[in-house]
Structure formats: C-alpha cells, structure tokens
Design a protein around this motif. Structure first.
Motif, PDB file in Angstrom:
ATOM      1  N   ASP A  32       0.858  -1.181   0.000  1.00 19.31           N
ATOM      2  CA  ASP A  32       0.000   0.000   0.000  1.00 19.31           C
ATOM      3  C   ASP A  32       0.896   1.234   0.000  1.00 19.31           C
ATOM      4  OD1 ASP A  32      -1.614   2.199   0.909  1.00 19.31           O
ATOM      5  OD2 ASP A  32      -3.076   0.757   1.678  1.00 19.31           O
ATOM      6  N   SER A  39       2.868  -2.336   5.344  1.00 19.94           N
ATOM      7  CA  SER A  39       2.111  -3.309   4.542  1.00 19.94           C
ATOM      8  C   SER A  39       3.030  -4.320   3.866  1.00 19.94           C
ATOM      9  CB  SER A  39       1.257  -2.595   3.498  1.00 19.94           C
ATOM     10  OG  SER A  39       2.055  -1.854   2.597  1.00 19.94           O
ATOM     11  N   LYS A  59      -2.621   1.523  -4.672  1.00 18.15           N
ATOM     12  CA  LYS A  59      -3.534   2.496  -4.041  1.00 18.15           C
ATOM     13  C   LYS A  59      -2.902   3.888  -3.992  1.00 18.15           C
ATOM     14  CE  LYS A  59      -5.754  -1.102  -1.295  1.00 18.15           C
ATOM     15  NZ  LYS A  59      -6.590  -1.428  -0.155  1.00 18.15           N
ATOM     16  N   VAL A 132      -4.176  -5.541   0.117  1.00 16.69           N
ATOM     17  CA  VAL A 132      -3.369  -4.538  -0.594  1.00 16.69           C
ATOM     18  C   VAL A 132      -3.813  -4.375  -2.046  1.00 16.69           C
ATOM     19  CG1 VAL A 132      -1.237  -4.429   0.744  1.00 16.69           C
ATOM     20  CG2 VAL A 132      -1.536  -6.234  -0.950  1.00 16.69           C
ATOM     21  N   THR A 193      -5.645   2.517   7.322  1.00 24.37           N
ATOM     22  CA  THR A 193      -5.744   2.402   5.866  1.00 24.37           C
ATOM     23  C   THR A 193      -6.727   1.316   5.428  1.00 24.37           C
ATOM     24  OG1 THR A 193      -3.821   0.942   5.907  1.00 24.37           O
ATOM     25  CG2 THR A 193      -3.407   3.257   5.410  1.00 24.37           C
TER      26      THR A 193
END
Ligand code: GDP
Length: 284
Positions: A32, A39, A59, A132, A193
């Motif tokens: 991410d 992540s 992202k 993710v 997130t």
C-alpha cells in the motif's frame, strides 16, 4: 475479514509461496503506497529466496503524491525497482510488463546463449499481505480476455496462467503474506488504511493515532476539514476540538469520544481529508 496470523497459518502461507516460487521468474511485491513499510512483510527477502522482485506501490490514488515520489526514490536507492499503481483504474499497470522483462533480461540472455531455454514469456507471481489489492490487480491485468495458457509441467496443483501482453504470464492466484504485528504502530497504520478491520483494535485508539499523525504532517487539512483555528499540541485535545465542532457531546458537556472517532474515521475512509500517507522515508 478477520486476520489473525498464528504460527500454523504462517507456516502454511510460506509453504504455498515456496511452491509457487518454483514456477516463476519474478515476484511482484504489492504494498500500500500510503504505508509501504507497514504493509510489507519484513521477511520478504528471505521468503522470496533471491527471486528478482518488482515493488508495486498500489492504491497510489489515495496516497500523498509528494510522499510517494520520495518512496520511489528511496526504494530505487536501495536497488529495488518500483512502480506506482492504481489497480482500480489500471493506472501504471502498462509499465509492469517491460519492468518484468528488464528484471530477467540478463538471466534469460545467458540461458538462451547456452541453449537452455527457448524464448518464452516471463512468469510472475503477485505477493502481498491481505487487502493490498492483489485480486484487483490480477483482474485488471487479465482484462476482459483472460487467456488461460494451461498447466505447466511439474505442477502438482492446477495453476492457471494469465497472459499479459506478449511476453508476460501471471499466476492467477496471488501469494498471501502475513503482516508484521510486533510493533503496535503497524497494526494502527493497517487499521487506518483499512487493511485490517477496525474492530480488531480500539476504535478511538486508531483515530487518535491518525489525528496525532495529521497534527504533525497535515495540520492544514485538519484545520480546513474541521474549521479549527489552531491545532492543539496534543492529539487528545484535537479529539476534544473536533468533538465540539461536530456536536459530539454527552450530558455534562463531556466529549463523546466514540462518536467523534466514528465521524473522523468515516471522513478518512471517504478521503475527506484528501490524499494522505502514513509513512515517510525520512522517518525510517
Ligand atoms: P487482496 O486481498 O490483496 O486481493 O485485495 P483486493 O484486491 O480484494 O482489494 C482490497 C480493497 O482495496 C478492495 O476494496 C479494492 O477495491 C481496493 N483497491 C485495490 N486496489 C486499489 C487501488 O489501487 N486504489 C484504490 N482506491 N482501491 C484499491
């Protein structure tokens, strides 16, 4: 989805990845872009056992573009090739094929020179922690015309390959890694997130963590969103101010922290505070 990694799960995930690695030339490690370290599985080098790797900052549409640019420099400086993606719209994915080819060029050239292999597509595996965007990316890369190229010899389980462009084949199931929860801030970053469910952690604690981060890195966004004149020194005071502004009061004039936290988390999820990143290379 509740994610709880027990040693047994980890061992199984690792076994599955090891099996998949036998079939492929390169690993696409998906993280991410807002939390590229949290992540990531810190054991990735060991797990991928020397396979060439392309890091994909996914992202990126939700991340702070300036910070993403710094991350790209950071990883490039560590000799890790990196691309920036939005798997939802497909932005950036057209660069993956060329990057993958580049990663195996030397090895392929040598093998071709020795007559070991005929020219063939580069085979790749997507690896990453849950949420993710692995499936989103696989679907994007597959496009409408999923061209399944069939089983490869030496495969016990059925593995399908997705043909991408003229020289890349992607394994249709990703490798799932586990995040590293040893450090509490990692869990909080993953909760903010949306990589792990809020319910796993204390709601107010997640929001307090986010507010403290914004206070230091995005004070203006907070001021604008919640019409604050000043940004208090402490995250908890910020909680109070936002609660007051949003009318989250209980009897006796006390701030309803739970309600305030809900409002702020909803704003974060709806990107009302704009594009935000929660890790910066200068803080590594
Ligand atoms: P996986 O568990 O790694 O396979 O993750 P998914 O592909 O299921 O994606 C998790 C969530 O992230 C879904 O809601 C996706 O729509 C969303 N998502 C995936 N990639 C992106 C992206 O690049 N940008 C945005 N905004 N959302 C994404």
């Amino acid at each position: 989805m509740t994610i709880q990694w027990f040693p047994g799960h980890m061992a199984k995930a690792r076994r599955e990845i090891t099996e998949k690695l036998k079939l492929i030339d390169v690993v696409f490690e998906l993280v991410d872009a807002r939390v590229p370290l949290a992540s990531r599985n810190p054991m990735i080098d060991e797990i991928t056992a020397g396979k060439p790797r392309l890091l994909l900052l996914n992202k990126a549409d939700m991340a702070d573009p300036e910070v993403t640019r710094l991350w790209v420099e950071y990883f490039q400086g560590k000799n890790l090739p990196v691309l920036v993606l939005n798997s939802k719209t497909g932005q950036g994915i057209n660069k993956i094929e060329a990057a993958a080819k580049e990663l195996v060029k030397e090895k392929f050239d040598k093998m071709k020179a020795k007559g070991i292999i005929k020219p063939r597509a580069v085979r790749a595996l997507i690896l990453g922690i849950p949420n993710v965007g692995k499936s989103t990316l696989i679907n994007r890369m597959a496009g409408k015309n999923i061209a399944v190229t069939g089983d490869k010899p030496g495969v016990t389980k059925r593995q399908q390959w997705i043909k991408v462009g003229s020289s890349l084949e992607l394994l249709d199931t990703p490798g799932i890694l586990w995040p590293k929860f040893e450090d509490q801030s990692i869990g909080l970053k993953l909760a903010v997130t949306g990589a792990i469910k809020e319910t796993l952690l204390d709601f107010s604690e997640i929001v307090l963590y986010a507010l403290n981060y914004y206070k230091d890195h995005y004070p203006q966004r907070l001021q604008e969103r919640y019409s604050l004149e000043d940004i208090p020194q402490e995250g908890i005071q910020l909680f109070d101010e936002i609660g007051k502004k949003r009318g989250c009061l209980m009897s006796g004039g006390y701030i309803d922290y739970e309600k305030t936290a809900e409002i702020v988390l909803r704003d974060i999820r709806a990107e009302k505070l704009g594009r935000l990143s929660y890790e910066r290379p200068d803080q590594v």
